[in-house]
Design an enzyme around this catalytic site. Structure first.
Site, mmCIF file in Angstrom:
data_model
loop_
_atom_site.group_PDB
_atom_site.id
_atom_site.type_symbol
_atom_site.label_atom_id
_atom_site.label_comp_id
_atom_site.label_asym_id
_atom_site.label_seq_id
_atom_site.Cartn_x
_atom_site.Cartn_y
_atom_site.Cartn_z
ATOM 1 N N LYS A 296 111.019 38.395 30.967
ATOM 2 C CA LYS A 296 112.007 38.075 29.867
ATOM 3 C C LYS A 296 111.397 37.993 28.468
ATOM 4 O O LYS A 296 111.997 38.386 27.664
ATOM 5 C CB LYS A 296 112.661 36.923 30.222
ATOM 6 C CG LYS A 296 113.403 36.928 31.856
ATOM 7 C CD LYS A 296 114.091 35.579 32.149
ATOM 8 C CE LYS A 296 113.448 34.302 32.394
ATOM 9 N NZ LYS A 296 112.178 34.328 33.348
ATOM 10 N N ARG B 164 120.489 28.809 33.229
ATOM 11 C CA ARG B 164 119.885 28.963 34.300
ATOM 12 C C ARG B 164 120.667 28.370 35.498
ATOM 13 O O ARG B 164 119.719 28.289 36.467
ATOM 14 C CB ARG B 164 118.630 28.113 34.101
ATOM 15 C CG ARG B 164 117.323 28.883 34.403
ATOM 16 C CD ARG B 164 116.281 28.022 33.928
ATOM 17 N NE ARG B 164 114.871 28.513 34.416
ATOM 18 C CZ ARG B 164 114.139 29.133 33.306
ATOM 19 N NH1 ARG B 164 114.331 29.331 32.301
ATOM 20 N NH2 ARG B 164 113.118 29.573 33.755
ATOM 21 N N ARG C 212 98.094 35.388 33.411
ATOM 22 C CA ARG C 212 98.849 35.033 32.031
ATOM 23 C C ARG C 212 98.037 33.707 31.384
ATOM 24 O O ARG C 212 97.940 32.627 31.906
ATOM 25 C CB ARG C 212 100.348 34.680 32.197
ATOM 26 C CG ARG C 212 100.757 34.144 30.832
ATOM 27 C CD ARG C 212 102.349 34.179 30.689
ATOM 28 N NE ARG C 212 102.979 33.155 31.702
ATOM 29 C CZ ARG C 212 104.114 32.767 31.862
ATOM 30 N NH1 ARG C 212 104.959 33.582 31.355
ATOM 31 N NH2 ARG C 212 104.551 31.749 32.354
ATOM 32 N N ARG D 20 99.285 28.299 31.113
ATOM 33 C CA ARG D 20 100.828 27.368 31.299
ATOM 34 C C ARG D 20 100.644 26.366 32.619
ATOM 35 O O ARG D 20 100.033 26.701 33.737
ATOM 36 C CB ARG D 20 101.832 27.987 31.295
ATOM 37 C CG ARG D 20 102.492 28.423 30.057
ATOM 38 C CD ARG D 20 103.873 29.427 30.102
ATOM 39 N NE ARG D 20 104.736 28.778 31.055
ATOM 40 C CZ ARG D 20 105.823 29.590 31.181
ATOM 41 N NH1 ARG D 20 106.117 30.642 30.178
ATOM 42 N NH2 ARG D 20 106.798 29.364 32.038
ATOM 43 N N ARG E 93 108.649 27.213 41.499
ATOM 44 C CA ARG E 93 109.762 27.826 40.355
ATOM 45 C C ARG E 93 110.515 29.103 41.217
ATOM 46 O O ARG E 93 111.900 28.943 40.670
ATOM 47 C CB ARG E 93 108.886 28.256 39.220
ATOM 48 C CG ARG E 93 108.529 27.126 38.270
ATOM 49 C CD ARG E 93 107.240 27.629 37.471
ATOM 50 N NE ARG E 93 107.612 28.668 36.598
ATOM 51 C CZ ARG E 93 106.623 29.511 35.891
ATOM 52 N NH1 ARG E 93 105.442 29.365 36.146
ATOM 53 N NH2 ARG E 93 106.968 30.427 35.348
HETATM 54 P P1 AP5 Z 1 106.700 37.125 30.654
HETATM 55 O O1 AP5 Z 1 107.281 37.987 29.570
HETATM 56 O O2 AP5 Z 1 105.973 35.683 30.169
HETATM 57 O O3 AP5 Z 1 107.799 36.649 31.667
HETATM 58 P P2 AP5 Z 1 108.802 35.620 31.888
HETATM 59 O O4 AP5 Z 1 109.958 36.109 32.600
HETATM 60 O O5 AP5 Z 1 109.338 34.988 30.492
HETATM 61 O O6 AP5 Z 1 108.242 34.392 32.513
HETATM 62 P P3 AP5 Z 1 108.208 32.882 32.498
HETATM 63 O O7 AP5 Z 1 107.170 32.358 33.150
HETATM 64 O O8 AP5 Z 1 108.204 32.350 30.818
HETATM 65 O O9 AP5 Z 1 109.604 32.637 33.072
HETATM 66 P P4 AP5 Z 1 110.442 31.215 33.570
HETATM 67 O O10 AP5 Z 1 111.857 31.491 33.591
HETATM 68 O O11 AP5 Z 1 109.595 30.724 34.591
HETATM 69 O O12 AP5 Z 1 109.858 30.278 32.018
HETATM 70 P P5 AP5 Z 1 110.739 29.567 31.113
HETATM 71 O O13 AP5 Z 1 109.748 29.460 29.923
HETATM 72 O O14 AP5 Z 1 112.062 30.219 30.893
HETATM 73 O O15 AP5 Z 1 105.760 37.883 31.515
HETATM 74 C C1 AP5 Z 1 104.973 37.306 32.402
HETATM 75 C C2 AP5 Z 1 103.432 37.931 32.637
HETATM 76 O O16 AP5 Z 1 103.660 39.144 32.676
HETATM 77 C C3 AP5 Z 1 102.981 37.806 30.978
HETATM 78 O O17 AP5 Z 1 101.491 37.590 31.397
HETATM 79 C C4 AP5 Z 1 103.106 39.351 30.313
HETATM 80 O O18 AP5 Z 1 102.155 39.824 29.758
HETATM 81 C C5 AP5 Z 1 103.187 39.948 31.719
HETATM 82 N N1 AP5 Z 1 104.088 41.011 31.709
HETATM 83 C C6 AP5 Z 1 105.162 41.421 31.089
HETATM 84 N N2 AP5 Z 1 105.934 42.478 31.117
HETATM 85 C C7 AP5 Z 1 104.893 43.453 32.009
HETATM 86 C C8 AP5 Z 1 104.892 44.706 32.325
HETATM 87 N N3 AP5 Z 1 105.672 45.415 32.115
HETATM 88 N N4 AP5 Z 1 103.743 45.028 33.017
HETATM 89 C C9 AP5 Z 1 102.880 44.364 33.178
HETATM 90 N N5 AP5 Z 1 102.761 43.080 32.846
HETATM 91 C C10 AP5 Z 1 103.831 42.441 32.110
HETATM 92 O O19 AP5 Z 1 110.835 28.051 31.674
HETATM 93 C C11 AP5 Z 1 109.739 27.168 31.865
HETATM 94 C C12 AP5 Z 1 110.516 25.849 32.316
HETATM 95 O O20 AP5 Z 1 111.423 25.292 31.318
HETATM 96 C C13 AP5 Z 1 111.264 25.863 33.229
HETATM 97 O O21 AP5 Z 1 110.584 25.785 34.913
HETATM 98 C C14 AP5 Z 1 112.136 24.615 33.420
HETATM 99 O O22 AP5 Z 1 111.434 23.645 33.771
HETATM 100 C C15 AP5 Z 1 112.273 24.677 32.051
HETATM 101 N N6 AP5 Z 1 113.628 25.347 31.413
HETATM 102 C C16 AP5 Z 1 113.681 26.456 30.640
HETATM 103 N N7 AP5 Z 1 114.913 26.755 30.396
HETATM 104 C C17 AP5 Z 1 115.731 25.959 31.333
HETATM 105 C C18 AP5 Z 1 116.972 25.938 31.367
HETATM 106 N N8 AP5 Z 1 117.950 26.515 30.959
HETATM 107 N N9 AP5 Z 1 117.460 24.903 32.186
HETATM 108 C C19 AP5 Z 1 116.747 24.064 32.723
HETATM 109 N N10 AP5 Z 1 115.427 24.096 32.731
HETATM 110 C C20 AP5 Z 1 114.856 24.991 31.824
HETATM 111 MG MG MG Z 2 109.234 33.242 29.383
#
Ligand code: AP5
Ligand code: MG
Length: 216
Positions: A16, A91, A130, A161, A172
């Protein structure tokens, strides 16, 4: 191009953040990442940061009201007026309803929801490779341990992270299944859902997103 107001959906690690950055660069959309906003708060040790730190470390969702007020503040910034892509928000179904209500008030409804899909083993593979820079946000992939090594972009230290440990990744994924995956049906019912295969190179996935949104 008409203004785009988009939501990026998908399990942790599907790409994402990576695709939202492409969309920001190539489509001039404002990238709103709920996870980045929360991690910034933790880093700055603000009151909010202190409150949410443990939720993030456990891989649990932070409370809906807190998240909604953060995101709605951000959506009111001028730079979002030209279109935005929400990454990580909503979410839960209740966050999605609150978002719809906020956007309806301004007569600016969502124009699309893009669901990225990859197999579970690829999620675990990607997240375990990552490393991110706490200072500039650069993300790199490495099979070797790069913890505390220099960020290739700004020279500061790379970190994993806190929620990318294997047990927390599993947690997660469970939270996603239980609380976030119902959003797929939610956006299917409103007719704005696009399913996109997230396998392949970043460029290939981005091209698929453009096709799904009729932007190429
Ligand atoms: P990346 O692009 O980082 O993937 P992502 O989907 O953004 O993964 P996240 O781990 O950030 O998702 P998340 O939803 O768990 O975390 P968030 O920060 O939103 O890609 C992942 C890896 O793959 C990278 O190394 C990248 O380089 C690689 N990659 C990408 N594309 C690729 C490809 N095509 N081929 C190969 N490799 C590739 O949330 C974190 C925390 O915040 C949550 O757990 C929660 O505690 C809180 N939180 C966030 N939003 C909310 C909400 N709305 N409500 C409540 N709590 C929330
Ligand atoms: Mg992310």
């Amino acid at each position: 191009m008409e203004n785009k107001r988009l939501v990026l959906l998908g399990a942790p690690g599907v790409g994402k953040g990576t695709q939202a950055r492409e969309m920001e660069k190539n489509l001039s959309l404002s990238h709103i990442s709920s996870g980045d906003m929360l991690r910034d708060a933790v880093r700055s040790q603000s009151r909010l940061g202190i409150r949410v730190k443990e939720y993030l470390a456990r891989g649990d969702l932070v409370p809906d009201e807190l998240m909604m007020s953060l995101v709605s503040e951000r959506l009111q910034e001028n730079k979002c007026a030209g279109g935005f892509v929400l990454d990580g928000y909503p979410r839960t179904v209740s966050q999605a309803r609150a978002l719809d209500a906020l956007l309806e008030e301004r007569d600016l409804p969502l124009t699309g929801a893009v669901l990225l899909e990859i197999p579970r083993n690829e999620i675990i593979r990607r997240l375990s490779m990552r490393y991110t820079c706490d200072t500039c946000g650069e993300t790199i992939k490495s099979k070797e341990n790069r913890e505390n090594q220099q960020c290739p972009n700004c020279g500061n230290r790379l970190k994993r992270r806190s929620d990318d440990e294997p047990r927390t990744i599993e947690h997660r994924l469970g939270v996603y299944e239980e609380l976030t995956s119902p959003l797929i049906e939610f956006y299917q019912c409103t007719g704005i859902l696009h399913r996109v295969n997230g396998m392949g190179t970043v460029r290939e996935v981005f091209q698929r997103i453009l096709s799904a949104l009729n932007l190429n």
